[in-house]
Motif scaffolding. Structure first.
Motif, PDB file in Angstrom:
ATOM      1  N   LEU A   1      65.222 -13.799  34.416  1.00  0.00           N
ATOM      2  CA  LEU A   1      65.348 -13.924  33.106  1.00  0.00           C
ATOM      3  C   LEU A   1      66.712 -14.514  33.150  1.00  0.00           C
ATOM      4  CD1 LEU A   1      64.104 -10.619  32.098  1.00  0.00           C
ATOM      5  CD2 LEU A   1      62.952 -12.811  31.876  1.00  0.00           C
ATOM      6  N   LEU A   2      66.977 -14.788  31.721  1.00  0.00           N
ATOM      7  CA  LEU A   2      68.253 -15.294  31.402  1.00  0.00           C
ATOM      8  C   LEU A   2      69.126 -13.890  31.025  1.00  0.00           C
ATOM      9  CD1 LEU A   2      67.545 -18.560  28.841  1.00  0.00           C
ATOM     10  CD2 LEU A   2      68.113 -18.464  31.365  1.00  0.00           C
ATOM     11  N   GLU A   3      70.544 -14.152  31.140  1.00  0.00           N
ATOM     12  CA  GLU A   3      71.169 -13.078  30.890  1.00  0.00           C
ATOM     13  C   GLU A   3      71.559 -12.958  29.426  1.00  0.00           C
ATOM     14  OE1 GLU A   3      74.593 -12.787  34.426  1.00  0.00           O
ATOM     15  OE2 GLU A   3      75.019 -13.217  32.667  1.00  0.00           O
ATOM     16  N   GLY A   4      71.186 -11.668  28.918  1.00  0.00           N
ATOM     17  CA  GLY A   4      71.518 -11.439  27.375  1.00  0.00           C
ATOM     18  C   GLY A   4      72.945 -11.467  26.837  1.00  0.00           C
ATOM     19  N   PRO A   5      73.101 -11.235  25.646  1.00  0.00           N
ATOM     20  CA  PRO A   5      74.715 -11.326  24.793  1.00  0.00           C
ATOM     21  C   PRO A   5      75.580 -10.334  25.630  1.00  0.00           C
ATOM     22  CG  PRO A   5      73.058 -10.264  23.576  1.00  0.00           C
ATOM     23  CD  PRO A   5      72.088 -10.412  24.718  1.00  0.00           C
TER      24      PRO A   5
ATOM     25  N   LEU B   1      64.789 -10.536  27.637  1.00  0.00           N
ATOM     26  CA  LEU B   1      63.327 -11.258  27.575  1.00  0.00           C
ATOM     27  C   LEU B   1      63.271 -11.798  26.311  1.00  0.00           C
ATOM     28  CD1 LEU B   1      61.537  -7.885  28.454  1.00  0.00           C
ATOM     29  CD2 LEU B   1      60.901  -9.942  29.739  1.00  0.00           C
ATOM     30  N   GLU B   2      63.914 -11.528  25.299  1.00  0.00           N
ATOM     31  CA  GLU B   2      63.958 -12.323  24.178  1.00  0.00           C
ATOM     32  C   GLU B   2      64.486 -13.788  24.199  1.00  0.00           C
ATOM     33  OE1 GLU B   2      66.538 -10.434  21.014  1.00  0.00           O
ATOM     34  OE2 GLU B   2      64.773 -10.703  19.494  1.00  0.00           O
ATOM     35  N   ARG B   3      65.668 -13.687  24.752  1.00  0.00           N
ATOM     36  CA  ARG B   3      66.298 -14.911  24.888  1.00  0.00           C
ATOM     37  C   ARG B   3      65.645 -15.966  25.646  1.00  0.00           C
ATOM     38  NH1 ARG B   3      72.567 -14.850  26.306  1.00  0.00           N
ATOM     39  NH2 ARG B   3      72.961 -14.459  23.735  1.00  0.00           N
ATOM     40  N   THR B   4      64.977 -15.326  26.967  1.00  0.00           N
ATOM     41  CA  THR B   4      64.384 -16.257  27.761  1.00  0.00           C
ATOM     42  C   THR B   4      63.024 -16.798  27.317  1.00  0.00           C
ATOM     43  OG1 THR B   4      65.241 -14.755  29.711  1.00  0.00           O
ATOM     44  CG2 THR B   4      62.980 -16.160  30.031  1.00  0.00           C
ATOM     45  N   ARG B   5      62.362 -15.809  26.318  1.00  0.00           N
ATOM     46  CA  ARG B   5      61.188 -16.274  25.535  1.00  0.00           C
ATOM     47  C   ARG B   5      61.690 -17.672  24.666  1.00  0.00           C
ATOM     48  NH1 ARG B   5      58.880 -13.122  20.726  1.00  0.00           N
ATOM     49  NH2 ARG B   5      61.019 -13.713  20.117  1.00  0.00           N
ATOM     50  N   ASP B   6      62.531 -17.367  23.932  1.00  0.00           N
ATOM     51  CA  ASP B   6      63.231 -18.313  22.867  1.00  0.00           C
ATOM     52  C   ASP B   6      63.624 -19.599  23.570  1.00  0.00           C
ATOM     53  OD1 ASP B   6      62.502 -16.667  21.216  1.00  0.00           O
ATOM     54  OD2 ASP B   6      64.422 -15.804  20.556  1.00  0.00           O
TER      55      ASP B   6
ATOM     56  N   ASP C   1      59.431 -21.460  29.978  1.00  0.00           N
ATOM     57  CA  ASP C   1      59.076 -21.780  31.307  1.00  0.00           C
ATOM     58  C   ASP C   1      59.123 -20.758  32.455  1.00  0.00           C
ATOM     59  OD1 ASP C   1      61.799 -22.851  31.005  1.00  0.00           O
ATOM     60  OD2 ASP C   1      61.697 -23.434  32.990  1.00  0.00           O
ATOM     61  N   LEU C   2      60.512 -20.205  32.283  1.00  0.00           N
ATOM     62  CA  LEU C   2      60.726 -19.120  33.189  1.00  0.00           C
ATOM     63  C   LEU C   2      59.821 -17.956  32.815  1.00  0.00           C
ATOM     64  CD1 LEU C   2      64.598 -18.974  33.199  1.00  0.00           C
ATOM     65  CD2 LEU C   2      63.293 -20.076  34.799  1.00  0.00           C
ATOM     66  N   LEU C   3      59.453 -17.584  31.732  1.00  0.00           N
ATOM     67  CA  LEU C   3      58.639 -16.573  31.341  1.00  0.00           C
ATOM     68  C   LEU C   3      57.352 -16.549  31.860  1.00  0.00           C
ATOM     69  CD1 LEU C   3      60.004 -14.030  29.969  1.00  0.00           C
ATOM     70  CD2 LEU C   3      59.119 -14.860  27.860  1.00  0.00           C
TER      71      LEU C   3
ATOM     72  N   PRO D   1      51.738 -13.135  32.607  1.00  0.00           N
ATOM     73  CA  PRO D   1      51.636 -12.635  31.074  1.00  0.00           C
ATOM     74  C   PRO D   1      52.274 -11.365  30.634  1.00  0.00           C
ATOM     75  CG  PRO D   1      49.588 -12.440  32.597  1.00  0.00           C
ATOM     76  CD  PRO D   1      50.639 -13.246  33.440  1.00  0.00           C
ATOM     77  N   ASP D   2      52.478 -10.536  31.593  1.00  0.00           N
ATOM     78  CA  ASP D   2      53.064  -9.310  31.184  1.00  0.00           C
ATOM     79  C   ASP D   2      54.308  -9.637  30.562  1.00  0.00           C
ATOM     80  OD1 ASP D   2      51.542  -7.031  33.893  1.00  0.00           O
ATOM     81  OD2 ASP D   2      50.893  -8.139  32.077  1.00  0.00           O
ATOM     82  N   ALA D   3      55.100 -10.431  31.245  1.00  0.00           N
ATOM     83  CA  ALA D   3      56.449 -10.841  30.818  1.00  0.00           C
ATOM     84  C   ALA D   3      56.436 -11.234  29.348  1.00  0.00           C
ATOM     85  CB  ALA D   3      57.149 -11.717  31.861  1.00  0.00           C
ATOM     86  N   LEU D   4      55.557 -12.138  28.955  1.00  0.00           N
ATOM     87  CA  LEU D   4      55.459 -12.700  27.880  1.00  0.00           C
ATOM     88  C   LEU D   4      55.379 -11.634  26.727  1.00  0.00           C
ATOM     89  CD1 LEU D   4      55.669 -14.939  25.840  1.00  0.00           C
ATOM     90  CD2 LEU D   4      53.296 -15.715  26.300  1.00  0.00           C
ATOM     91  N   ASP D   5      54.245 -10.578  27.136  1.00  0.00           N
ATOM     92  CA  ASP D   5      54.082  -9.674  26.132  1.00  0.00           C
ATOM     93  C   ASP D   5      55.294  -8.841  26.085  1.00  0.00           C
ATOM     94  OD1 ASP D   5      50.499  -8.968  27.617  1.00  0.00           O
ATOM     95  OD2 ASP D   5      51.359 -10.323  26.136  1.00  0.00           O
ATOM     96  N   ALA D   6      55.995  -8.565  27.084  1.00  0.00           N
ATOM     97  CA  ALA D   6      57.172  -7.733  26.916  1.00  0.00           C
ATOM     98  C   ALA D   6      58.193  -8.201  26.066  1.00  0.00           C
ATOM     99  CB  ALA D   6      57.582  -7.268  28.333  1.00  0.00           C
ATOM    100  N   ALA D   7      58.386  -9.669  26.344  1.00  0.00           N
ATOM    101  CA  ALA D   7      59.237 -10.422  25.459  1.00  0.00           C
ATOM    102  C   ALA D   7      58.859 -10.232  23.890  1.00  0.00           C
ATOM    103  CB  ALA D   7      59.386 -11.735  25.794  1.00  0.00           C
ATOM    104  N   ASP D   8      57.521 -10.478  23.670  1.00  0.00           N
ATOM    105  CA  ASP D   8      57.175 -10.329  22.196  1.00  0.00           C
ATOM    106  C   ASP D   8      57.389  -8.830  21.766  1.00  0.00           C
ATOM    107  OD1 ASP D   8      54.178 -12.342  22.934  1.00  0.00           O
ATOM    108  OD2 ASP D   8      56.104 -12.683  22.289  1.00  0.00           O
ATOM    109  N   ARG D   9      57.034  -7.767  22.523  1.00  0.00           N
ATOM    110  CA  ARG D   9      57.379  -6.705  22.250  1.00  0.00           C
ATOM    111  C   ARG D   9      58.916  -6.160  21.876  1.00  0.00           C
ATOM    112  NH1 ARG D   9      53.870  -5.387  25.993  1.00  0.00           N
ATOM    113  NH2 ARG D   9      55.455  -4.569  27.675  1.00  0.00           N
TER     114      ARG D   9
END
Ligand SMILES: CN1CCCC[C@@H]1Cn1ccc2ccc(-c3n[nH]c(N)c3C#N)cc21
Length: 243
Positions: free
Chosen positions: A179-183, A217-222, A226-228, A233-241
């Motif tokens: 994942l990408l690092e968060g803020p 997760l949010e930053r990676t999804r946005d 491709d990394l997600l 699929p669990d990672a995308l669900d987690a990002a959406d949550r």
């Protein structure tokens, strides 16, 4: 680790002797030698390039000069080397590449210029049993390989034991968990009416860890879906949550 760089612009590699990497060199954690390709020319003009067979724009770097240079630089059978050739046509250089190369005793980088290096230089090296990696640092076109070498050497050297003050930094890198690092935030608590998120000031380490994971997760999804995807699929669900 020993790093050799062959280039027609040795001064381009001077930044390797600054700051963190410079201190690693001073502490003996890393050895860097930069070689001027023109030292292996024999003509008064020190020619390193010539016109391309088959026509086309620009010039190609001559095999004779590169061959003699690499014969000398690679002539250390007791220290097996990997020859790295930056090129926009190369395989992607990634954090996984950096980790793999950090385990090597020696890396030799060949910095091309013009339209690149005569292909026979790489063929000859491979025929002599040298591992040759043609790698690209990204999908854009530079003028030569030197900037790519600066990028790759920094990415590799920071992973060497003792180079980073805090080894956790490398362990918690962006990409280390996919994942990408968060803020990140530091003092003051409020700056230009912008406050640090409450959770980071609360001292609840479990809540802080979850918040950081959610932001990653949010930053990676946005920014890097491709990394997600690569995480399933669990990672995308987690990002959406997490959003
Ligand atoms: C522009 N010019 C004609 C087209 C072919 C490339 C040439 C320039 N050039 C010569 C040597 C050389 C090495 C690396 C790179 C490079 N560009 N982008 C990357 N990600 C790179 C890496 N890593 C560019 C280079």
């Amino acid at each position: 680790m020993r790093i050799d760089v062959v280039t027609i612009f040795p001064s381009y590699l001077q930044p390797l002797r600054e700051a963190l990497l410079g201190r690693a060199i001073d502490r003996g954690l890393l050895e860097v030698a930069v070689h001027d390709l023109r030292d292996w020319t024999h003509d008064v003009h020190q020619a390193v390039d010539d016109s391309p067979y088959g026509g086309g724009p620009g010039m190609v770097m001559r095999p004779q000069v590169w061959g003699e240079a690499l014969d000398d630089v690679l002539a250390t059978p007791d220290l097996p080397a990997r020859l790295v050739v930056p090129t926009p046509a190369g395989r992607p250089f990634t954090q996984a590449t950096a980790h793999a190369w950090a385990a090597e005793e020696r890396l030799v980088f060949a910095c091309g210029r013009y339209e690149g290096i005569d292909e026979r230089v790489l063929l000859d090296a491979r025929a002599r049993g040298i591992t040759v990696d043609e790698v690209s640092i990204g999908d854009y076109v530079l003028v030569g390989g030197e900037v790519a070498v600066l990028v790759m050497v920094e990415a590799v050297a920071r992973l060497l034991p003792g180079v980073l003050g805090n080894p956790r930094s490398a362990a918690e890198d962006s990409f280390s968990d996919g994942l990408l690092e968060g803020p990140s935030y530091t003092r003051p608590e409020v700056w230009r009416e912008l406050a640090v998120p409450d959770v980071l000031r609360g001292g609840n380490h479990a809540a802080i860890a979850r918040w950081r994971r959610d932001r990653a997760l949010e930053r990676t999804r946005d920014r890097r879906p491709d990394l997600l995807d690569a995480l399933g699929p669990d990672a995308l669900d987690a990002a959406d949550r997490a959003a």
